[in-house]
Design a protein around this motif. Structure first.
Motif, PDB file in Angstrom:
ATOM      1  N   ASP A 199      -1.281  14.969 -11.717  1.00  0.00           N
ATOM      2  CA  ASP A 199      -1.273  15.582 -10.383  1.00  0.00           C
ATOM      3  C   ASP A 199      -1.136  14.563  -9.252  1.00  0.00           C
ATOM      4  O   ASP A 199      -1.658  14.780  -8.144  1.00  0.00           O
ATOM      5  CB  ASP A 199      -2.539  16.424 -10.159  1.00  0.00           C
ATOM      6  N   VAL A 200      -0.470  13.443  -9.512  1.00  0.00           N
ATOM      7  CA  VAL A 200      -0.198  12.483  -8.433  1.00  0.00           C
ATOM      8  C   VAL A 200       1.005  12.986  -7.637  1.00  0.00           C
ATOM      9  O   VAL A 200       2.085  13.182  -8.197  1.00  0.00           O
ATOM     10  CB  VAL A 200       0.082  11.079  -8.981  1.00  0.00           C
ATOM     11  N   PRO A 201       0.861  13.228  -6.343  1.00  0.00           N
ATOM     12  CA  PRO A 201       1.983  13.772  -5.559  1.00  0.00           C
ATOM     13  C   PRO A 201       3.101  12.755  -5.385  1.00  0.00           C
ATOM     14  O   PRO A 201       2.907  11.547  -5.553  1.00  0.00           O
ATOM     15  CB  PRO A 201       1.331  14.112  -4.216  1.00  0.00           C
ATOM     16  N   ALA A 202       4.271  13.238  -5.066  1.00  0.00           N
ATOM     17  CA  ALA A 202       5.422  12.369  -4.828  1.00  0.00           C
ATOM     18  C   ALA A 202       5.186  11.531  -3.573  1.00  0.00           C
ATOM     19  O   ALA A 202       4.441  11.933  -2.676  1.00  0.00           O
ATOM     20  CB  ALA A 202       6.685  13.212  -4.679  1.00  0.00           C
ATOM     21  N   PRO A 203       5.791  10.346  -3.493  1.00  0.00           N
ATOM     22  CA  PRO A 203       5.602   9.506  -2.304  1.00  0.00           C
ATOM     23  C   PRO A 203       6.196  10.157  -1.066  1.00  0.00           C
ATOM     24  O   PRO A 203       7.178  10.901  -1.128  1.00  0.00           O
ATOM     25  CB  PRO A 203       6.339   8.208  -2.672  1.00  0.00           C
ATOM     26  N   SER A 204       5.590   9.862   0.065  1.00  0.00           N
ATOM     27  CA  SER A 204       6.098  10.372   1.331  1.00  0.00           C
ATOM     28  C   SER A 204       7.344   9.599   1.745  1.00  0.00           C
ATOM     29  O   SER A 204       7.737   8.627   1.109  1.00  0.00           O
ATOM     30  CB  SER A 204       5.020  10.228   2.411  1.00  0.00           C
ATOM     31  N   ARG A 205       7.960  10.022   2.845  1.00  0.00           N
ATOM     32  CA  ARG A 205       9.172   9.342   3.322  1.00  0.00           C
ATOM     33  C   ARG A 205       8.890   7.896   3.680  1.00  0.00           C
ATOM     34  O   ARG A 205       9.659   6.996   3.346  1.00  0.00           O
ATOM     35  CB  ARG A 205       9.740  10.089   4.529  1.00  0.00           C
ATOM     36  N   LEU A 206       7.769   7.655   4.358  1.00  0.00           N
ATOM     37  CA  LEU A 206       7.437   6.285   4.751  1.00  0.00           C
ATOM     38  C   LEU A 206       7.108   5.424   3.533  1.00  0.00           C
ATOM     39  O   LEU A 206       7.449   4.232   3.488  1.00  0.00           O
ATOM     40  CB  LEU A 206       6.273   6.298   5.735  1.00  0.00           C
ATOM     41  N   GLU A 207       6.445   6.006   2.547  1.00  0.00           N
ATOM     42  CA  GLU A 207       6.148   5.249   1.327  1.00  0.00           C
ATOM     43  C   GLU A 207       7.428   4.911   0.574  1.00  0.00           C
ATOM     44  O   GLU A 207       7.568   3.804   0.040  1.00  0.00           O
ATOM     45  CB  GLU A 207       5.197   6.053   0.435  1.00  0.00           C
ATOM     46  N   SER A 208       8.357   5.830   0.518  1.00  0.00           N
ATOM     47  CA  SER A 208       9.640   5.562  -0.142  1.00  0.00           C
ATOM     48  C   SER A 208      10.416   4.471   0.579  1.00  0.00           C
ATOM     49  O   SER A 208      11.049   3.611  -0.046  1.00  0.00           O
ATOM     50  CB  SER A 208      10.475   6.849  -0.198  1.00  0.00           C
ATOM     51  N   SER A 209      10.360   4.489   1.916  1.00  0.00           N
ATOM     52  CA  SER A 209      11.046   3.454   2.692  1.00  0.00           C
ATOM     53  C   SER A 209      10.446   2.079   2.416  1.00  0.00           C
ATOM     54  O   SER A 209      11.164   1.083   2.303  1.00  0.00           O
ATOM     55  CB  SER A 209      10.954   3.772   4.182  1.00  0.00           C
ATOM     56  N   LEU A 210       9.127   2.031   2.265  1.00  0.00           N
ATOM     57  CA  LEU A 210       8.468   0.761   1.966  1.00  0.00           C
ATOM     58  C   LEU A 210       8.852   0.270   0.574  1.00  0.00           C
ATOM     59  O   LEU A 210       9.112  -0.925   0.370  1.00  0.00           O
ATOM     60  CB  LEU A 210       6.948   0.925   2.072  1.00  0.00           C
ATOM     61  N   GLN A 211       8.898   1.168  -0.399  1.00  0.00           N
ATOM     62  CA  GLN A 211       9.301   0.784  -1.749  1.00  0.00           C
ATOM     63  C   GLN A 211      10.719   0.225  -1.760  1.00  0.00           C
ATOM     64  O   GLN A 211      11.008  -0.772  -2.437  1.00  0.00           O
ATOM     65  CB  GLN A 211       9.189   1.979  -2.684  1.00  0.00           C
ATOM     66  N   ALA A 212      11.612   0.860  -0.999  1.00  0.00           N
ATOM     67  CA  ALA A 212      12.993   0.371  -0.925  1.00  0.00           C
ATOM     68  C   ALA A 212      13.053  -1.003  -0.275  1.00  0.00           C
ATOM     69  O   ALA A 212      13.803  -1.892  -0.723  1.00  0.00           O
ATOM     70  CB  ALA A 212      13.853   1.363  -0.145  1.00  0.00           C
ATOM     71  N   ALA A 213      12.258  -1.228   0.767  1.00  0.00           N
ATOM     72  CA  ALA A 213      12.237  -2.529   1.436  1.00  0.00           C
ATOM     73  C   ALA A 213      11.704  -3.612   0.509  1.00  0.00           C
ATOM     74  O   ALA A 213      12.210  -4.746   0.495  1.00  0.00           O
ATOM     75  CB  ALA A 213      11.389  -2.447   2.706  1.00  0.00           C
ATOM     76  N   ARG A 214      10.680  -3.272  -0.272  1.00  0.00           N
ATOM     77  CA  ARG A 214      10.135  -4.257  -1.217  1.00  0.00           C
ATOM     78  C   ARG A 214      11.122  -4.551  -2.345  1.00  0.00           C
ATOM     79  O   ARG A 214      11.158  -5.671  -2.862  1.00  0.00           O
ATOM     80  CB  ARG A 214       8.806  -3.757  -1.761  1.00  0.00           C
ATOM     81  N   SER A 215      11.920  -3.569  -2.714  1.00  0.00           N
ATOM     82  CA  SER A 215      12.968  -3.814  -3.707  1.00  0.00           C
ATOM     83  C   SER A 215      14.002  -4.793  -3.163  1.00  0.00           C
ATOM     84  O   SER A 215      14.502  -5.656  -3.892  1.00  0.00           O
ATOM     85  CB  SER A 215      13.635  -2.492  -4.099  1.00  0.00           C
ATOM     86  N   ASP A 216      14.310  -4.673  -1.873  1.00  0.00           N
ATOM     87  CA  ASP A 216      15.239  -5.621  -1.253  1.00  0.00           C
ATOM     88  C   ASP A 216      14.664  -7.040  -1.265  1.00  0.00           C
ATOM     89  O   ASP A 216      15.409  -8.021  -1.416  1.00  0.00           O
ATOM     90  CB  ASP A 216      15.538  -5.197   0.187  1.00  0.00           C
TER      91      ASP A 216
END
Length: 281
Positions: free
Chosen positions: A130-147
């Motif tokens: 029951d872990v919810p999907a990441p929010s828009r801001l969390e997804s943006s942070l994950q993408a930035a860390r991938s960069d």
């Protein structure tokens, strides 16, 4: 060899130098790679500030903390590696000490262990039900860390390091040269000269006579009248065509050979690339 196209900015070793595993041998021009990494880190920090202003979803608290810890551990490992690189170069130039190199190696090992632990914790947090999907801001942070990870990998490719401890045997690389990834362009050749080995080829008719551990006498035209003792340390699992025993084109009647590795004993003056004859007892 090089992993990407670039210009050699620095050659940090010389012929006959003894290098340690992981020591920097050649550095390509890395200004662009450093700029990309700095830009990616700045963007990731900005995205984190935006995410932290968002109301925290209690169900994702553990995942968010685990993500932050993994990223912090990755940055700590990168910094520890750069510290080790600096200390190894300082030791070679005479301004560093073995104690500081050892401490830097421990820091790298500890950082690797820490990263492994944090990645395991992140996987456990993600696996909770029951872990919810990441929010828009969390997804943006994950993408930035991938960069950031991509930029860091690009910067690492500008470094050519020693994969093992050894001695620099050939060093055709020169500062200012342009290099590209190619299996035919070797920039540094190094080897472990503490043990001298001979590669011998045995005709298939004699394969049954060769045993692992068997005694061998080696002679070389470079040292007439001298014999060097050794023993069979390894037998190839299959027969193959001769690599250097025959001259000219192969004939249909030519036999296959078994490659045998021989460890020579004691102080041996033979050099890499010399031809020699092996006599199996």
């Amino acid at each position: 060899g090089a992993q990407l196209l670039g210009r050699i900015a620095d050659v940090t070793v010389k012929l006959n130098d003894t290098v340690e595993e992981g020591e920097l041998l050649i550095r390509l021009d890395d200004e662009e790679a450093r700029a990309r990494l700095q830009a990616a880190e700045t963007e990731a920090a900005s995205r984190k500030r935006e995410r932290d202003t968002q109301t925290l979803d209690k169900a994702r608290e553990d995942v968010r903390k685990a993500e932050d810890n993994v990223f912090a551990a990755e940055r700590a490992l990168t910094n520890a590696r750069f510290e080790l690189e600096y200390e190894l170069q300082a030791k070679r130039s005479g301004s560093g000490t073995e104690a500081r190199v050892s401490e830097s190696r421990r820091n790298v090992a500890n950082a690797k262990d820490k990263l492994q632990k944090e990645r395991s914790n992140y996987a456990s947090a993600q696996a909770k039900p029951d872990v919810p999907a990441p929010s828009r801001l969390e997804s943006s942070l994950q993408a930035a860390r991938s960069d950031v990870a991509v930029a860091e990998a690009l910067l690492e490719k500008t470094r050519i390091r020693a994969p093992v401890a050894g001695t620099i045997l050939q060093l055709p690389a020169k500062v200012g040269e342009m290099v590209a990834p190619s299996p035919e362009q070797s920039l540094v050749v190094l080897g472990d000269m503490s043990v001298v080995r001979l590669k011998a080829e045995v005709d298939e008719h004699d394969v049954s006579k060769i045993k692992s551990g068997g005694k061998v006498t080696v002679k070389s035209n470079a040292y007439p009248g001298r014999e060097f003792e050794g023993h069979v340390s390894e037998l190839a699992p299959t027969l193959a065509s001769p690599k250097f025993a025959l001259r000219g084109a192969r004939r249909p009647t030519d036999v296959e050979v078994l490659e045998v590795t021989i460890d020579l004993e004691g102080e041996v003056p033979l050099l890499p690339g010399m031809r020699a004859d092996a006599f199996f007892k």
